[in-house]
Design a protein around this motif. Sequence first.
Motif, PDB file in Angstrom:
ATOM      1  N   TYR A 157       0.853  -1.186   0.000  1.00  0.00           N
ATOM      2  CA  TYR A 157       0.000   0.000   0.000  1.00  0.00           C
ATOM      3  C   TYR A 157       0.889   1.235   0.000  1.00  0.00           C
ATOM      4  O   TYR A 157       2.120   1.143   0.138  1.00  0.00           O
ATOM      5  N   LEU A 158       0.283   2.409  -0.189  1.00  0.00           N
ATOM      6  CA  LEU A 158       0.992   3.680  -0.180  1.00  0.00           C
ATOM      7  C   LEU A 158       0.429   4.585   0.910  1.00  0.00           C
ATOM      8  O   LEU A 158      -0.713   4.422   1.334  1.00  0.00           O
ATOM      9  N   GLU A 159       1.237   5.549   1.330  1.00  0.00           N
ATOM     10  CA  GLU A 159       0.768   6.629   2.186  1.00  0.00           C
ATOM     11  C   GLU A 159       1.233   7.957   1.598  1.00  0.00           C
ATOM     12  O   GLU A 159       2.393   8.081   1.183  1.00  0.00           O
ATOM     13  N   TYR A 160       0.311   8.930   1.547  1.00  0.00           N
ATOM     14  CA  TYR A 160       0.633  10.266   1.056  1.00  0.00           C
ATOM     15  C   TYR A 160       0.478  11.279   2.182  1.00  0.00           C
ATOM     16  O   TYR A 160      -0.449  11.188   2.999  1.00  0.00           O
ATOM     17  N   GLU A 161       1.397  12.245   2.216  1.00  0.00           N
ATOM     18  CA  GLU A 161       1.242  13.386   3.107  1.00  0.00           C
ATOM     19  C   GLU A 161       1.655  14.634   2.350  1.00  0.00           C
ATOM     20  O   GLU A 161       2.310  14.560   1.301  1.00  0.00           O
ATOM     21  N   CYS A 162       1.267  15.806   2.856  1.00  0.00           N
ATOM     22  CA  CYS A 162       1.640  17.042   2.187  1.00  0.00           C
ATOM     23  C   CYS A 162       1.624  18.207   3.155  1.00  0.00           C
ATOM     24  O   CYS A 162       1.105  18.102   4.269  1.00  0.00           O
ATOM     25  N   TYR A 163       2.216  19.297   2.721  1.00  0.00           N
ATOM     26  CA  TYR A 163       2.142  20.579   3.416  1.00  0.00           C
ATOM     27  C   TYR A 163       0.879  21.225   2.869  1.00  0.00           C
ATOM     28  O   TYR A 163       0.905  21.945   1.882  1.00  0.00           O
ATOM     29  N   GLU A 164      -0.255  20.972   3.537  1.00  0.00           N
ATOM     30  CA  GLU A 164      -1.560  21.134   2.907  1.00  0.00           C
ATOM     31  C   GLU A 164      -1.888  22.563   2.477  1.00  0.00           C
ATOM     32  O   GLU A 164      -2.323  22.787   1.345  1.00  0.00           O
ATOM     33  N   GLU A 165      -1.711  23.532   3.364  1.00  0.00           N
ATOM     34  CA  GLU A 165      -2.080  24.903   3.007  1.00  0.00           C
ATOM     35  C   GLU A 165      -1.230  25.412   1.847  1.00  0.00           C
ATOM     36  O   GLU A 165      -1.734  26.044   0.910  1.00  0.00           O
ATOM     37  N   MET A 166       0.067  25.148   1.899  1.00  0.00           N
ATOM     38  CA  MET A 166       0.946  25.572   0.806  1.00  0.00           C
ATOM     39  C   MET A 166       0.626  24.816  -0.476  1.00  0.00           C
ATOM     40  O   MET A 166       0.602  25.388  -1.573  1.00  0.00           O
ATOM     41  N   ALA A 167       0.357  23.517  -0.344  1.00  0.00           N
ATOM     42  CA  ALA A 167       0.066  22.697  -1.516  1.00  0.00           C
ATOM     43  C   ALA A 167      -1.189  23.166  -2.243  1.00  0.00           C
ATOM     44  O   ALA A 167      -1.242  23.186  -3.475  1.00  0.00           O
ATOM     45  N   LEU A 168      -2.211  23.557  -1.488  1.00  0.00           N
ATOM     46  CA  LEU A 168      -3.434  24.053  -2.121  1.00  0.00           C
ATOM     47  C   LEU A 168      -3.161  25.326  -2.922  1.00  0.00           C
ATOM     48  O   LEU A 168      -3.668  25.492  -4.035  1.00  0.00           O
ATOM     49  N   ARG A 169      -2.368  26.210  -2.362  1.00  0.00           N
ATOM     50  CA  ARG A 169      -2.034  27.441  -3.092  1.00  0.00           C
ATOM     51  C   ARG A 169      -1.262  27.118  -4.363  1.00  0.00           C
ATOM     52  O   ARG A 169      -1.491  27.729  -5.422  1.00  0.00           O
ATOM     53  N   GLN A 170      -0.337  26.161  -4.270  1.00  0.00           N
ATOM     54  CA  GLN A 170       0.444  25.781  -5.448  1.00  0.00           C
ATOM     55  C   GLN A 170      -0.450  25.144  -6.512  1.00  0.00           C
ATOM     56  O   GLN A 170      -0.301  25.417  -7.704  1.00  0.00           O
ATOM     57  N   MET A 171      -1.361  24.280  -6.097  1.00  0.00           N
ATOM     58  CA  MET A 171      -2.267  23.652  -7.049  1.00  0.00           C
ATOM     59  C   MET A 171      -3.127  24.687  -7.751  1.00  0.00           C
ATOM     60  O   MET A 171      -3.336  24.617  -8.968  1.00  0.00           O
ATOM     61  N   ALA A 172      -3.625  25.667  -6.994  1.00  0.00           N
ATOM     62  CA  ALA A 172      -4.450  26.714  -7.593  1.00  0.00           C
ATOM     63  C   ALA A 172      -3.648  27.552  -8.576  1.00  0.00           C
ATOM     64  O   ALA A 172      -4.144  27.923  -9.641  1.00  0.00           O
ATOM     65  N   ARG A 173      -2.403  27.853  -8.215  1.00  0.00           N
ATOM     66  CA  ARG A 173      -1.545  28.634  -9.116  1.00  0.00           C
ATOM     67  C   ARG A 173      -1.295  27.869 -10.419  1.00  0.00           C
ATOM     68  O   ARG A 173      -1.450  28.413 -11.518  1.00  0.00           O
TER      69      ARG A 173
END
Length: 232
Positions: A128-144
Motif C-alpha cells: 500500500y501507499l501513504e501520502y502526506e503534504c504541506y496542505e495549506e501551501m500545496a493548495l495554493r500551489q495547485m491553484a496557481r
Amino acid sequence: MRVRVLFFGVLKEIVGRSEELVEVAPEATLGSLFEHYSKRYETLREKRPSILFARNREFANAEAALSEGDEIAFLPPVSGGAENVFAFTREAIDAQKLARSLQRPEDGAVVTFEGVVRNNTRARPTRYLEYECYEEMALRQMARIGGEIAAQFGLGRIGIVHRLGRLEIGEVSVAVVAAAPHRRPAFEAALRAIDRLKREVPIWKKEFFEDGAVWVEGEWDVRVPAGVPEHP
C-alpha cells in the motif's frame, strides 16, 4: 457543546462573517451543522455540491461526528478560475462526479486523468501507499498551477484532487480533469497538470513492501524556489 465554524471566500459573504462559535447537539455531524446554516441562508444549499467540509484542518465527510471545541470549515472551490476545483481528501475520489461538475455546455471535450496505486515498483510487490503534504501551501500551489494551465490552453475549467493518508492497491491517488471547447487543449492541459503537480507541489509518497518501506523521491522543478512561472 460548542464548535468554531469558519467561512471562506463567497461563503463568508453569504453568511456575513468569517467565523463564529455555535452550540450544537451532542449527536451533531458535519452534515447536520451545514443543514443548520442552509436553513438560515438558502443560497448555501444551492452551493452544496461544490463545498467541501473540514474538521480540525482535515477534510471530512458529512457523516463525521462533532466534538466539543472542534474547528469546522466550509470550503468553496479554491480560487484559480471560475468554479475550478483544487482539493485534498482522505476519502475515495469520484473522478466522474468531478468531471460532471466542471463540464460546461460549451465544452466539447472533458479529459480525465486518474493516477492509480499499482501493485509493484520495479517488480517489487507493493502492499500500500501513504501520502502526506504541506496542505495549506500545496493548495495554493495547485491553484496557481491550475490557473496558469487554464490560461495557457484556453480551458473552460480544471480540477485537481489528491488523496492523502493510506491508499490500497487499485485506489485512485489523484484525479485531474480538464474541460475545454476542443479536445487537443484538454488532453495537453491534463498532461501538463499532472507533470507539474509532481514537480511543484509539496506532496510526499511512502511506499510499503513486505520487507520494508521507502519514501519515493522525485525532483523539484528548478524554477520553484525562485517562484518563476512555467512558460509553454
